[in-house]
Design a protein around this motif. Sequence first.
Motif, PDB file in Angstrom:
ATOM      1  N   ASP A  67      -2.442  19.272 -22.032  1.00  0.00           N
ATOM      2  CA  ASP A  67      -3.085  18.110 -21.414  1.00  0.00           C
ATOM      3  C   ASP A  67      -2.457  16.810 -21.913  1.00  0.00           C
ATOM      4  O   ASP A  67      -2.391  15.829 -21.174  1.00  0.00           O
ATOM      5  N   ALA A  68      -2.014  16.800 -23.147  1.00  0.00           N
ATOM      6  CA  ALA A  68      -1.391  15.598 -23.700  1.00  0.00           C
ATOM      7  C   ALA A  68      -0.089  15.262 -22.971  1.00  0.00           C
ATOM      8  O   ALA A  68       0.271  14.091 -22.842  1.00  0.00           O
ATOM      9  N   GLN A  69       0.631  16.277 -22.498  1.00  0.00           N
ATOM     10  CA  GLN A  69       1.868  16.040 -21.756  1.00  0.00           C
ATOM     11  C   GLN A  69       1.590  15.586 -20.333  1.00  0.00           C
ATOM     12  O   GLN A  69       2.339  14.797 -19.774  1.00  0.00           O
ATOM     13  N   VAL A  70       0.529  16.068 -19.738  1.00  0.00           N
ATOM     14  CA  VAL A  70       0.217  15.787 -18.336  1.00  0.00           C
ATOM     15  C   VAL A  70      -0.634  14.527 -18.187  1.00  0.00           C
ATOM     16  O   VAL A  70      -0.522  13.805 -17.192  1.00  0.00           O
ATOM     17  N   GLY A  71      -1.456  14.243 -19.178  1.00  0.00           N
ATOM     18  CA  GLY A  71      -2.418  13.157 -19.112  1.00  0.00           C
ATOM     19  C   GLY A  71      -1.879  11.809 -18.658  1.00  0.00           C
ATOM     20  O   GLY A  71      -2.445  11.190 -17.754  1.00  0.00           O
ATOM     21  N   PRO A  72      -0.792  11.325 -19.255  1.00  0.00           N
ATOM     22  CA  PRO A  72      -0.288  10.008 -18.842  1.00  0.00           C
ATOM     23  C   PRO A  72       0.096   9.929 -17.363  1.00  0.00           C
ATOM     24  O   PRO A  72      -0.117   8.891 -16.728  1.00  0.00           O
ATOM     25  N   PHE A  73       0.612  10.999 -16.810  1.00  0.00           N
ATOM     26  CA  PHE A  73       1.010  10.990 -15.402  1.00  0.00           C
ATOM     27  C   PHE A  73      -0.209  11.005 -14.479  1.00  0.00           C
ATOM     28  O   PHE A  73      -0.222  10.335 -13.445  1.00  0.00           O
ATOM     29  N   VAL A  74      -1.230  11.748 -14.873  1.00  0.00           N
ATOM     30  CA  VAL A  74      -2.453  11.796 -14.071  1.00  0.00           C
ATOM     31  C   VAL A  74      -3.172  10.447 -14.128  1.00  0.00           C
ATOM     32  O   VAL A  74      -3.651   9.949 -13.106  1.00  0.00           O
ATOM     33  N   ILE A  75      -3.210   9.828 -15.301  1.00  0.00           N
ATOM     34  CA  ILE A  75      -3.828   8.510 -15.431  1.00  0.00           C
ATOM     35  C   ILE A  75      -3.068   7.485 -14.593  1.00  0.00           C
ATOM     36  O   ILE A  75      -3.673   6.662 -13.894  1.00  0.00           O
ATOM     37  N   GLY A  76      -1.749   7.530 -14.648  1.00  0.00           N
ATOM     38  CA  GLY A  76      -0.943   6.616 -13.838  1.00  0.00           C
ATOM     39  C   GLY A  76      -1.172   6.805 -12.345  1.00  0.00           C
ATOM     40  O   GLY A  76      -1.277   5.837 -11.588  1.00  0.00           O
ATOM     41  N   ALA A  77      -1.283   8.057 -11.918  1.00  0.00           N
ATOM     42  CA  ALA A  77      -1.538   8.334 -10.509  1.00  0.00           C
ATOM     43  C   ALA A  77      -2.926   7.835 -10.106  1.00  0.00           C
ATOM     44  O   ALA A  77      -3.098   7.278  -9.013  1.00  0.00           O
ATOM     45  N   LEU A  78      -3.899   8.006 -10.979  1.00  0.00           N
ATOM     46  CA  LEU A  78      -5.255   7.541 -10.685  1.00  0.00           C
ATOM     47  C   LEU A  78      -5.305   6.017 -10.592  1.00  0.00           C
ATOM     48  O   LEU A  78      -5.929   5.468  -9.682  1.00  0.00           O
ATOM     49  N   VAL A  79      -4.633   5.332 -11.497  1.00  0.00           N
ATOM     50  CA  VAL A  79      -4.587   3.865 -11.458  1.00  0.00           C
ATOM     51  C   VAL A  79      -3.930   3.393 -10.166  1.00  0.00           C
ATOM     52  O   VAL A  79      -4.420   2.476  -9.498  1.00  0.00           O
ATOM     53  N   ALA A  80      -2.825   4.015  -9.785  1.00  0.00           N
ATOM     54  CA  ALA A  80      -2.135   3.624  -8.552  1.00  0.00           C
ATOM     55  C   ALA A  80      -2.972   3.923  -7.322  1.00  0.00           C
ATOM     56  O   ALA A  80      -2.978   3.145  -6.359  1.00  0.00           O
ATOM     57  N   VAL A  83       0.846  -1.200   0.000  1.00  0.00           N
ATOM     58  CA  VAL A  83       0.000   0.000   0.000  1.00  0.00           C
ATOM     59  C   VAL A  83       0.881   1.249   0.000  1.00  0.00           C
ATOM     60  O   VAL A  83       0.644   2.204  -0.746  1.00  0.00           O
ATOM     61  N   GLY A  84       1.913   1.224   0.819  1.00  0.00           N
ATOM     62  CA  GLY A  84       2.857   2.349   0.849  1.00  0.00           C
ATOM     63  C   GLY A  84       3.549   2.549  -0.486  1.00  0.00           C
ATOM     64  O   GLY A  84       3.734   3.684  -0.942  1.00  0.00           O
ATOM     65  N   LEU A  85       3.916   1.455  -1.137  1.00  0.00           N
ATOM     66  CA  LEU A  85       4.551   1.539  -2.452  1.00  0.00           C
ATOM     67  C   LEU A  85       3.620   2.190  -3.470  1.00  0.00           C
ATOM     68  O   LEU A  85       4.048   3.064  -4.235  1.00  0.00           O
ATOM     69  N   LEU A  86       2.376   1.796  -3.462  1.00  0.00           N
ATOM     70  CA  LEU A  86       1.418   2.381  -4.402  1.00  0.00           C
ATOM     71  C   LEU A  86       1.195   3.864  -4.119  1.00  0.00           C
ATOM     72  O   LEU A  86       1.049   4.669  -5.046  1.00  0.00           O
ATOM     73  N   LEU A  87       1.201   4.245  -2.862  1.00  0.00           N
ATOM     74  CA  LEU A  87       1.066   5.668  -2.532  1.00  0.00           C
ATOM     75  C   LEU A  87       2.293   6.464  -2.975  1.00  0.00           C
ATOM     76  O   LEU A  87       2.181   7.613  -3.413  1.00  0.00           O
ATOM     77  N   VAL A  88       3.467   5.850  -2.897  1.00  0.00           N
ATOM     78  CA  VAL A  88       4.676   6.506  -3.405  1.00  0.00           C
ATOM     79  C   VAL A  88       4.573   6.698  -4.917  1.00  0.00           C
ATOM     80  O   VAL A  88       4.987   7.739  -5.443  1.00  0.00           O
ATOM     81  N   ILE A  89       4.002   5.732  -5.606  1.00  0.00           N
ATOM     82  CA  ILE A  89       3.799   5.868  -7.053  1.00  0.00           C
ATOM     83  C   ILE A  89       2.864   7.036  -7.356  1.00  0.00           C
ATOM     84  O   ILE A  89       3.101   7.817  -8.280  1.00  0.00           O
ATOM     85  N   VAL A  90       1.801   7.182  -6.569  1.00  0.00           N
ATOM     86  CA  VAL A  90       0.871   8.306  -6.753  1.00  0.00           C
ATOM     87  C   VAL A  90       1.602   9.632  -6.566  1.00  0.00           C
ATOM     88  O   VAL A  90       1.496  10.541  -7.400  1.00  0.00           O
ATOM     89  N   ILE A  91       2.359   9.735  -5.487  1.00  0.00           N
ATOM     90  CA  ILE A  91       3.081  10.979  -5.195  1.00  0.00           C
ATOM     91  C   ILE A  91       4.109  11.279  -6.279  1.00  0.00           C
ATOM     92  O   ILE A  91       4.247  12.428  -6.728  1.00  0.00           O
ATOM     93  N   ARG A  92       4.810  10.253  -6.747  1.00  0.00           N
ATOM     94  CA  ARG A  92       5.834  10.451  -7.777  1.00  0.00           C
ATOM     95  C   ARG A  92       5.197  10.893  -9.095  1.00  0.00           C
ATOM     96  O   ARG A  92       5.719  11.781  -9.778  1.00  0.00           O
ATOM     97  N   SER A  93       4.071  10.306  -9.439  1.00  0.00           N
ATOM     98  CA  SER A  93       3.400  10.683 -10.691  1.00  0.00           C
ATOM     99  C   SER A  93       2.898  12.113 -10.654  1.00  0.00           C
ATOM    100  O   SER A  93       3.071  12.869 -11.620  1.00  0.00           O
ATOM    101  N   LEU A  94       2.288  12.499  -9.549  1.00  0.00           N
ATOM    102  CA  LEU A  94       1.808  13.884  -9.442  1.00  0.00           C
ATOM    103  C   LEU A  94       2.965  14.869  -9.299  1.00  0.00           C
ATOM    104  O   LEU A  94       2.873  16.008  -9.764  1.00  0.00           O
ATOM    105  N   GLY A  95       4.047  14.439  -8.699  1.00  0.00           N
ATOM    106  CA  GLY A  95       5.244  15.282  -8.622  1.00  0.00           C
ATOM    107  C   GLY A  95       5.841  15.542  -9.991  1.00  0.00           C
ATOM    108  O   GLY A  95       6.383  16.621 -10.261  1.00  0.00           O
ATOM    109  N   GLU A  96       5.738  14.556 -10.865  1.00  0.00           N
ATOM    110  CA  GLU A  96       6.231  14.737 -12.233  1.00  0.00           C
ATOM    111  C   GLU A  96       5.411  15.794 -12.976  1.00  0.00           C
ATOM    112  O   GLU A  96       5.949  16.568 -13.757  1.00  0.00           O
ATOM    113  N   VAL A  97       4.124  15.867 -12.693  1.00  0.00           N
ATOM    114  CA  VAL A  97       3.281  16.907 -13.291  1.00  0.00           C
ATOM    115  C   VAL A  97       3.765  18.286 -12.832  1.00  0.00           C
ATOM    116  O   VAL A  97       3.878  19.221 -13.635  1.00  0.00           O
TER     117      VAL A  97
END
Length: 91
Positions: free
Chosen positions: A39-52, A12-26
């Motif tokens: 939006d095309a540049q940001v979209g993949p990171f937001v989708i990845g954060a949402l999935v995580a 669970v902690g690992l998945l939360l780190v993935i969320v934080i890292r993805s939104l940090g990349e934005v």
Amino acid sequence: MPSIRRMTQISVGLLLVIVIRSLGEVLRLHYTVGDRLTDAQVGPFVIGALVAAVAALAVATLHFLHLDKTGIVVTISTVVALLIYKVTTLG
């Protein structure tokens, strides 16, 4: 070796780190690109954060239901899916 229950908690902690890292990349992209950020540049990171985030919620729920092995499988499959998504989307 940690117990299965502890490994689920760590996942669970690992998945939360993935969320934080993805939104940090934005935020990093916003800082470096500025107002030209699309939006095309940001979209993949937001989708990845949402999935995580959804996977973290699912794993936490499975943990509370004492289905720890299933939670670990969900975590592993989510990480693999996100890696495949990253390679296919971002190159």
